[in-house]
Structure formats: structure tokens, C-alpha cells
Design a protein around this motif. Structure first.
Motif, PDB file in Angstrom:
ATOM      1  N   PRO A   1     -10.553  24.082  24.558  1.00 30.31           N
ATOM      2  CA  PRO A   1     -10.551  25.435  25.165  1.00 30.31           C
ATOM      3  C   PRO A   1     -11.811  25.908  24.595  1.00 30.31           C
ATOM      4  CG  PRO A   1      -8.393  24.926  24.520  1.00 30.31           C
ATOM      5  CD  PRO A   1      -9.027  23.794  23.908  1.00 30.31           C
ATOM      6  N   GLY A   2     -12.852  26.599  25.331  1.00 30.67           N
ATOM      7  CA  GLY A   2     -13.994  27.180  24.933  1.00 30.67           C
ATOM      8  C   GLY A   2     -15.192  26.555  24.677  1.00 30.67           C
ATOM      9  N   ARG A   3     -15.162  24.987  24.819  1.00 34.73           N
ATOM     10  CA  ARG A   3     -16.128  24.212  24.712  1.00 34.73           C
ATOM     11  C   ARG A   3     -16.157  23.423  26.044  1.00 34.73           C
ATOM     12  NH1 ARG A   3     -16.181  19.311  20.645  1.00 34.73           N
ATOM     13  NH2 ARG A   3     -16.676  17.892  22.351  1.00 34.73           N
ATOM     14  N   MET A   4     -17.295  23.347  26.551  1.00 29.69           N
ATOM     15  CA  MET A   4     -17.420  22.818  27.895  1.00 29.69           C
ATOM     16  C   MET A   4     -18.573  21.764  27.971  1.00 29.69           C
ATOM     17  SD  MET A   4     -16.738  25.706  30.653  1.00 29.69           S
ATOM     18  CE  MET A   4     -16.431  24.733  32.047  1.00 29.69           C
ATOM     19  N   ILE A   5     -18.255  20.353  28.198  1.00 34.01           N
ATOM     20  CA  ILE A   5     -19.266  19.536  28.220  1.00 34.01           C
ATOM     21  C   ILE A   5     -19.215  19.113  29.811  1.00 34.01           C
ATOM     22  CG2 ILE A   5     -19.925  17.140  27.786  1.00 34.01           C
ATOM     23  CD1 ILE A   5     -18.745  17.264  25.050  1.00 34.01           C
ATOM     24  N   LEU A   6     -18.095  18.777  30.193  1.00 35.75           N
ATOM     25  CA  LEU A   6     -17.974  18.455  31.722  1.00 35.75           C
ATOM     26  C   LEU A   6     -16.836  19.488  32.261  1.00 35.75           C
ATOM     27  CD1 LEU A   6     -17.949  14.562  31.684  1.00 35.75           C
ATOM     28  CD2 LEU A   6     -19.862  15.896  32.201  1.00 35.75           C
ATOM     29  N   GLY A   7     -16.181  20.281  31.448  1.00 40.66           N
ATOM     30  CA  GLY A   7     -15.262  21.160  31.825  1.00 40.66           C
ATOM     31  C   GLY A   7     -13.949  21.006  31.157  1.00 40.66           C
ATOM     32  N   ASP A   8     -13.297  21.740  30.822  1.00 35.54           N
ATOM     33  CA  ASP A   8     -11.792  21.567  30.330  1.00 35.54           C
ATOM     34  C   ASP A   8     -10.978  20.922  31.362  1.00 35.54           C
ATOM     35  OD1 ASP A   8     -12.639  22.606  27.834  1.00 35.54           O
ATOM     36  OD2 ASP A   8     -11.904  24.428  28.272  1.00 35.54           O
ATOM     37  N   GLY A   9     -10.271  19.964  30.873  1.00 37.09           N
ATOM     38  CA  GLY A   9      -9.294  19.291  31.889  1.00 37.09           C
ATOM     39  C   GLY A   9      -9.808  18.149  32.494  1.00 37.09           C
ATOM     40  N   THR A  10     -11.061  17.389  31.967  1.00 32.70           N
ATOM     41  CA  THR A  10     -11.552  16.219  32.585  1.00 32.70           C
ATOM     42  C   THR A  10     -10.806  14.967  31.968  1.00 32.70           C
ATOM     43  OG1 THR A  10     -13.768  17.250  32.524  1.00 32.70           O
ATOM     44  CG2 THR A  10     -13.821  14.979  32.546  1.00 32.70           C
ATOM     45  N   LEU A  11     -10.550  14.124  32.846  1.00 35.27           N
ATOM     46  CA  LEU A  11     -10.193  13.011  32.831  1.00 35.27           C
ATOM     47  C   LEU A  11     -11.105  12.098  32.092  1.00 35.27           C
ATOM     48  CD1 LEU A  11      -7.655  12.523  35.863  1.00 35.27           C
ATOM     49  CD2 LEU A  11      -6.892  13.545  33.442  1.00 35.27           C
ATOM     50  N   VAL A  12     -10.421  11.239  30.941  1.00 35.26           N
ATOM     51  CA  VAL A  12     -11.345  10.419  30.410  1.00 35.26           C
ATOM     52  C   VAL A  12     -10.359   9.134  30.125  1.00 35.26           C
ATOM     53  CG1 VAL A  12     -12.828  11.893  29.533  1.00 35.26           C
ATOM     54  CG2 VAL A  12     -10.870  11.172  27.863  1.00 35.26           C
ATOM     55  N   LYS A  13     -11.075   7.889  30.004  1.00 33.82           N
ATOM     56  CA  LYS A  13     -10.388   6.583  29.487  1.00 33.82           C
ATOM     57  C   LYS A  13     -10.777   6.454  28.287  1.00 33.82           C
ATOM     58  CE  LYS A  13      -9.682   1.811  31.070  1.00 33.82           C
ATOM     59  NZ  LYS A  13     -10.328   0.781  32.080  1.00 33.82           N
ATOM     60  N   ILE A  14      -9.882   6.138  27.409  1.00 34.01           N
ATOM     61  CA  ILE A  14     -10.166   5.632  25.906  1.00 34.01           C
ATOM     62  C   ILE A  14     -10.660   4.000  25.932  1.00 34.01           C
ATOM     63  CG2 ILE A  14      -8.994   5.178  23.705  1.00 34.01           C
ATOM     64  CD1 ILE A  14      -7.108   7.397  24.301  1.00 34.01           C
ATOM     65  N   LEU A  15     -11.674   4.055  25.649  1.00 31.63           N
ATOM     66  CA  LEU A  15     -12.499   2.456  25.140  1.00 31.63           C
ATOM     67  C   LEU A  15     -11.990   2.035  23.908  1.00 31.63           C
ATOM     68  CD1 LEU A  15     -15.834   3.096  26.993  1.00 31.63           C
ATOM     69  CD2 LEU A  15     -13.706   2.345  27.986  1.00 31.63           C
ATOM     70  N   LYS A  16     -11.972   2.881  22.674  1.00 34.28           N
ATOM     71  CA  LYS A  16     -11.856   2.181  21.520  1.00 34.28           C
ATOM     72  C   LYS A  16     -11.439   3.463  20.752  1.00 34.28           C
ATOM     73  CE  LYS A  16     -14.783   0.286  18.037  1.00 34.28           C
ATOM     74  NZ  LYS A  16     -16.306  -0.092  17.426  1.00 34.28           N
ATOM     75  N   ILE A  17     -10.536   3.155  19.549  1.00 35.93           N
ATOM     76  CA  ILE A  17     -10.117   4.228  18.842  1.00 35.93           C
ATOM     77  C   ILE A  17     -10.222   3.584  17.222  1.00 35.93           C
ATOM     78  CG2 ILE A  17      -7.811   5.194  17.754  1.00 35.93           C
ATOM     79  CD1 ILE A  17      -6.624   5.018  20.679  1.00 35.93           C
ATOM     80  N   THR A  18     -10.839   4.330  16.765  1.00 32.81           N
ATOM     81  CA  THR A  18     -10.951   4.099  15.180  1.00 32.81           C
ATOM     82  C   THR A  18     -10.907   5.485  14.254  1.00 32.81           C
ATOM     83  OG1 THR A  18     -12.977   3.014  15.761  1.00 32.81           O
ATOM     84  CG2 THR A  18     -13.223   3.566  13.442  1.00 32.81           C
ATOM     85  N   GLY A  19      -9.850   5.332  13.343  1.00 36.42           N
ATOM     86  CA  GLY A  19      -9.500   6.689  12.768  1.00 36.42           C
ATOM     87  C   GLY A  19      -8.977   7.623  13.747  1.00 36.42           C
ATOM     88  N   GLU A  20      -9.700   8.799  13.397  1.00 36.78           N
ATOM     89  CA  GLU A  20      -9.520  10.085  14.128  1.00 36.78           C
ATOM     90  C   GLU A  20     -10.229  10.425  15.426  1.00 36.78           C
ATOM     91  OE1 GLU A  20      -9.526  13.361  11.553  1.00 36.78           O
ATOM     92  OE2 GLU A  20      -8.241  12.616  10.118  1.00 36.78           O
ATOM     93  N   TRP A  21     -11.008   9.033  15.617  1.00 32.53           N
ATOM     94  CA  TRP A  21     -12.260   9.388  16.551  1.00 32.53           C
ATOM     95  C   TRP A  21     -11.685   8.246  17.754  1.00 32.53           C
ATOM     96  CZ3 TRP A  21     -15.813  12.959  17.031  1.00 32.53           C
ATOM     97  CH2 TRP A  21     -16.235  13.377  15.662  1.00 32.53           C
ATOM     98  N   ALA A  22     -12.014   8.613  19.096  1.00 30.72           N
ATOM     99  CA  ALA A  22     -11.759   7.518  20.109  1.00 30.72           C
ATOM    100  C   ALA A  22     -13.201   7.638  21.066  1.00 30.72           C
ATOM    101  CB  ALA A  22     -10.923   8.222  21.104  1.00 30.72           C
TER     102      ALA A  22
END
Length: 56
Positions: free
Chosen positions: A15-36
Motif C-alpha cells: 500500500p502506498g508504493r506503486m511499481i506496477l500497481g498494488d495487487g499485481t500477481l507475481v510468481k516466486i522464482l527463488k526464496i533466500t531468507g526474507e527475500w524472494a
């Protein structure tokens, strides 16, 4: 904290930060610690897991 897994489709929601807009669907490719590494299919970037949420 919600558990995510590689290959899962989730919602990018900051909320309040728009890259492609809130609510964009993304696919997780890799997870490392607190980052994806996520993708919309056109590019990929690192995002904090706290900015992702399961699709309801």
C-alpha cells in the motif's frame, strides 16, 4: 509469518508504493531468507516476503 514456496503465484501488495500497481500477481522464482526473487513474466526483481500475500 506466511509460508511461501518456489513456483507459487502470489500477490505483490505494498500500500502506498506503486511499481506496477498494488495487487499485481507475481510468481516466486527463488526464496533466500526474507527475500524472494519474483517475476511478472516480463522481468524479475527481489522483493521482501512481507510485501507478498497469498491469493485469497
Amino acid at each position: 509469518m506466511t509460508e511461501f514456496y518456489v513456483g507459487e503465484i502470489v500477490e505483490f501488495h505494498v500500500p502506498g508504493r506503486m511499481i506496477l500497481g498494488d495487487g499485481t500477481l507475481v510468481k516466486i522464482l527463488k526464496i533466500t531468507g526474507e527475500w524472494a526473487e519474483v517475476t511478472t513474466g516480463c522481468g524479475c526483481w527481489l522483493e521482501k516476503l512481507e510485501n507478498l500475500r497469498k491469493i485469497q
